[in-house]
Design an enzyme around this catalytic site. Structure first.
Site: not given
Ligand code: NAI
Length: 327
Positions: A162, A190
């Site tokens: 952000d 966030h």
């Molecule tokens: P993605 O869906 O591509 O990858 C998530 C991964 O986490 C998958 O490989 C899944 O198998 C794994 N996963 C799910 N539960 C798990 C657990 N209990 N233990 C270990 N691994 C687990 O998602 P992406 O795009 O990589 O995003 C990840 C997270 O980051 C999402 O929650 C998204 O909302 C968040 N995010 C946060 C931002 C921020 O500014 N704080 C910005 C962008 C995304």
């Protein structure tokens, strides 16, 4: 040469992981002279994908990558970790209520907070990226505190994306270089309620507020653009922001570990500063030095800002209430 630092990354097989891991291994996060060991955590069904990512990491022949492994066991992943990047989270599925999302993630972050406290280094630094990241960090900190080993003040939520989004919007509006902009703050959660505040921001000594001089732009264009940027990227890309999220995680941890001469926005557990209840993980302006951080004190909060801060705080205290039973 330095001994390797252990970095645990959860959700390692996901989109953000695919950008993040390579940059950590290349030295962008902890320094170009700091070897790292990557400890990847993902779900059982993602272990094969983790293997593929590790094959690519191998194929980069990074001189600083001193070792790596993948596991589906949090106790193994967080063993002796110096830094934990908690990226994996339960996404919101169709028809899922916000309360269900909070509980599903509460279950994940209670387990992981406990596993970190029981296995990682005593002074481990934890950054939660997985959403809702502030409340997930709050839950992990509470779980760690229960075990009584790690420092709950070291459980952060990521507001840096952000912050960086706001910097770029301000650079475009003022025509100033992004690197010239100092003392930006993003208060709160966030989420679209975050409050990006450039009242203290300067560019080469000039007040950015005076350069912008447009309260209507601030309220009607700037804040909604930054707040809804994630949705705009999904709309355009068909996928959520990943490379920019990984970049923000690198920025946050780099500044925390190596220090920063500038203010940076970090989601940190409140110590009561600015009237934010203790423990709530809130975006604050911070100063990083010697591996620690301090919340910048004494900033004047005017009526408009007070109103904005109250809105984002309310969202966070509501989330804290919703997960109270799990802590
Ligand atoms: P993605 O869906 O591509 O990858 C998530 C991964 O986490 C998958 O490989 C899944 O198998 C794994 N996963 C799910 N539960 C798990 C657990 N209990 N233990 C270990 N691994 C687990 O998602 P992406 O795009 O990589 O995003 C990840 C997270 O980051 C999402 O929650 C998204 O909302 C968040 N995010 C946060 C931002 C921020 O500014 N704080 C910005 C962008 C995304």
């Amino acid at each position: 040469s330095k001994s390797p630092v252990r970095v645990a990354v959860t959700g390692a097989a996901g989109q953000i992981g695919y950008s993040l891991l390579f940059r950590i291994a290349s030295g962008e996060m902890l320094g170009k002279d700091q070897p790292v060991i990557l400890q990847l955590l993902d779900l059982p069904q993602a272990q094969n994908a983790c293997k593929g990512v590790m094959m690519e990491l191998e194929d980069c022949a990074f001189p600083l990558l001193a070792g790596m492994f993948a596991t589906d066991d949090p106790n193994v992943a967080f063993k002796d970790a110096d830094v934990c990047l908690l990226v994996g989270a339960r996404p919101r599925s169709k028809g899922m209520e916000r309360a269900d999302l909070l509980t599903a993630n509460g279950a994940i972050f209670t387990v992981q907070g406990k596993a970190i406290a029981e296995n990682a280094k005593e002074d481990v630094k934890v950054l939660v990226v997985g959403n809702p990241c502030n409340t997930n960090a709050y839950i992990a900190a509470a779980a760690a505190k229960k075990v009584g080993r790690t420092n709950p003040a070291n459980y952060h939520g990521m507001l840096r994306l952000d912050h960086n989004r706001a910097l770029s919007q301000l650079a475009a509006k003022t025509g100033r270089d992004v690197a010239s902009l100092k003392q930006l703050v993003v208060w709160g959660n966030h989420s679209p309620t975050m409050y990006a505040d450039y009242r203290f921001c300067t560019s080469n000594g000039d007040s950015v507020k005076a350069l912008v001089n447009d309260a209507v732009w601030n309220n009607d264009v700037f804040l909604p653009t930054v707040g809804k940027r994630g949705a705009a990227i999904i709309e355009a890309r068909g996928l959520s922001s990943a490379a920019s999220a990984a970049n923000a995680a690198i920025d946050h941890v780099r500044d925390w570990v190596l220090g920063s001469d500038e203010w940076v926005t970090m989601g940190v557990p409140s110590d009561g500063s600015y009237g934010i209840p203790e423990g709530i993980v809130f975006g604050f302006p911070c100063e990083c030095k010697d591996g620690g951080y301090k919340i910048i004190q004494g900033l004047e909060i005017d009526a408009y800002s007070q109103e904005k801060i109250a809105i984002t705080l309310k969202e966070l205290t509501d989330e804290a209430d919703a997960v109270k039973g799990m802590l």
